[in-house]
Design a protein around this motif. Structure first.
Motif, mmCIF file in Angstrom:
data_model
loop_
_atom_site.group_PDB
_atom_site.id
_atom_site.type_symbol
_atom_site.label_atom_id
_atom_site.label_comp_id
_atom_site.label_asym_id
_atom_site.label_seq_id
_atom_site.Cartn_x
_atom_site.Cartn_y
_atom_site.Cartn_z
ATOM 1 N N GLN A 1 0.844 5.356 0.133
ATOM 2 C CA GLN A 1 -0.059 6.448 0.510
ATOM 3 C C GLN A 1 0.608 7.785 0.238
ATOM 4 O O GLN A 1 1.731 8.040 0.677
ATOM 5 N N ASP B 1 -8.595 15.832 8.269
ATOM 6 C CA ASP B 1 -9.541 16.186 7.204
ATOM 7 C C ASP B 1 -8.852 16.556 5.899
ATOM 8 O O ASP B 1 -9.349 17.391 5.136
ATOM 9 N N GLU C 1 -7.416 4.631 -4.340
ATOM 10 C CA GLU C 1 -8.467 4.915 -3.376
ATOM 11 C C GLU C 1 -8.203 6.276 -2.746
ATOM 12 O O GLU C 1 -7.070 6.591 -2.386
ATOM 13 N N LYS C 2 -9.250 7.064 -2.607
ATOM 14 C CA LYS C 2 -9.146 8.337 -1.909
ATOM 15 C C LYS C 2 -9.728 8.186 -0.517
ATOM 16 O O LYS C 2 -10.736 7.508 -0.325
ATOM 17 N N SER C 3 -9.076 8.825 0.446
ATOM 18 C CA SER C 3 -9.598 8.798 1.803
ATOM 19 C C SER C 3 -9.274 10.126 2.485
ATOM 20 O O SER C 3 -8.465 10.908 1.991
ATOM 21 N N ILE C 4 -9.901 10.369 3.615
ATOM 22 C CA ILE C 4 -9.684 11.585 4.387
ATOM 23 C C ILE C 4 -9.018 11.199 5.703
ATOM 24 O O ILE C 4 -9.501 10.321 6.420
ATOM 25 N N ASN C 5 -7.885 11.859 6.016
ATOM 26 C CA ASN C 5 -7.172 11.494 7.242
ATOM 27 C C ASN C 5 -7.759 12.209 8.456
ATOM 28 O O ASN C 5 -8.770 12.902 8.366
ATOM 29 N N GLU D 1 -7.085 15.114 2.188
ATOM 30 C CA GLU D 1 -7.240 13.995 1.257
ATOM 31 C C GLU D 1 -5.929 13.231 1.076
ATOM 32 O O GLU D 1 -4.880 13.828 0.856
ATOM 33 N N THR D 2 -5.994 11.919 1.165
ATOM 34 C CA THR D 2 -4.857 11.061 0.871
ATOM 35 C C THR D 2 -5.211 10.144 -0.296
ATOM 36 O O THR D 2 -6.374 9.786 -0.494
ATOM 37 N N ARG E 1 -4.398 6.467 -1.817
ATOM 38 C CA ARG E 1 -3.826 5.158 -1.505
ATOM 39 C C ARG E 1 -3.787 4.318 -2.773
ATOM 40 O O ARG E 1 -4.759 4.275 -3.532
ATOM 41 N N TYR F 1 0.860 -1.173 0.000
ATOM 42 C CA TYR F 1 0.000 0.000 0.000
ATOM 43 C C TYR F 1 0.903 1.231 0.000
ATOM 44 O O TYR F 1 1.772 1.367 0.860
#
Length: 282
Positions: free
Chosen positions: A24, A58, A51-55, A60-61, A63, A22
């Motif tokens: 990031q 707040d 994949e987009k995510s919020i840490n 955007e990361t 992955r 993975y």
């Protein structure tokens, strides 16, 4: 208004095949009162899943997960950002210095900004910060911070890749050399010791003005000043953060804002190269 195009590239090569991993990336510019992310585009050389995510802060990361064994991963991100000129620092001259300094000791202020007030692993000084730099009570807080910005800029010699991600501040102070995160950590250590909330910031720096740190992701700081709000300082270049600085994220120190992290199931050596290109027009 400034129309920025930002290109971030990373080359990851591995001695042996990586069967599961993975990657990031925390590299996407945010949208706030001074800038707006217009578009973003991501590409990778290997067969991967994005994949987009919020840490936790707040931000955007991105992955990336590989679908099959790889011995290299090339990642590219291109962003379009509109950036506004930051106005002059507002300081109410009718407010006495003592009132602003007294606000720093108020319990509600300490509770509100607790996360950004205390030393961390990377903002802990072996020496007393007051032995390095002292605020002058006769000056307002912003003037003291400007003086601190200048002092850090001259105290450390900028040397790209001089230090590593786990370099402690005591070693930076001893060697008086470092990269932009080291400038930011030293500034934060002294600001926090003077009861000022400070946060570590990462982002991109306008290229073409011979700023230190413009060939890679850059680090600076933001300090909260009562009656003025969060103010950005770039001690690597002895500047206020302005339209030259495109923000990605903030946290308590580098660990919160590291642009790249990886979780690998592999053995052997690895090599990682990062590069940044920043252009703009008005």
């Amino acid at each position: 208004m400034f129309n920025y195009t930002i290109k971030y590239t990373a080359e990851n090569t591995y001695e042996n095949p990586v069967f599961e991993a993975y990657w990031q990336y925390l590299v996407t510019p945010l949208t706030d009162d001074t800038q707006e992310l217009i578009s973003s585009e991501f590409n990778a050389s290997a067969s991967c899943v994005f994949e987009k995510s919020i840490n936790g802060y707040d931000f955007e990361t991105i992955r990336i997960r590989n679908k099959k064994a790889v011995d290299a991963l090339n990642f590219e991100a291109v962003f379009k950002v509109i950036k506004a000129e930051v106005g002059p620092i507002e300081f109410d001259s009718s407010i006495k210095f003592e009132e602003t300094y007294n606000a720093l000791s108020d319990l509600s202020f300490t509770v509100d900004f607790e996360a950004y007030l205390y030393p961390t692993e990377f903002t802990q000084l072996k020496e007393e910060p007051f032995d390095l730099f002292m605020f002058e009570p006769s000056k307002n807080i912003i003037d003291n911070l400007k003086a601190l910005n200048s002092w850090v800029h001259h105290y450390i010699t900028f040397k790209s890749n001089e230090t590593y991600q786990n370099t402690l501040l005591k070693d930076v102070v001893k060697n008086k050399a470092g990269d932009s995160p080291d400038f930011a950590h030293l500034f934060l250590a002294i600001a926090r010791k003077n009861k000022l909330p400070g946060r570590f910031v990462t982002g991109y720096l306008h290229q073409g003005n011979n700023f230190f740190g413009d060939t890679q992701m850059h680090a600076w700081v933001e300090v909260y000043v009562p009656n003025s709000g969060w103010i950005g300082f770039d001690p690597s270049n002895n500047l206020f953060a302005n339209h030259n600085h495109v923000k990605v994220a903030h946290g308590i120190d580098y660990k919160d804002c590291a642009p790249f992290k990886s979780f690998l199931f592999a053995s052997g050596d690895k090599k990682i190269k990062h590069a940044v290109e920043v252009t703009y027009d008005q």
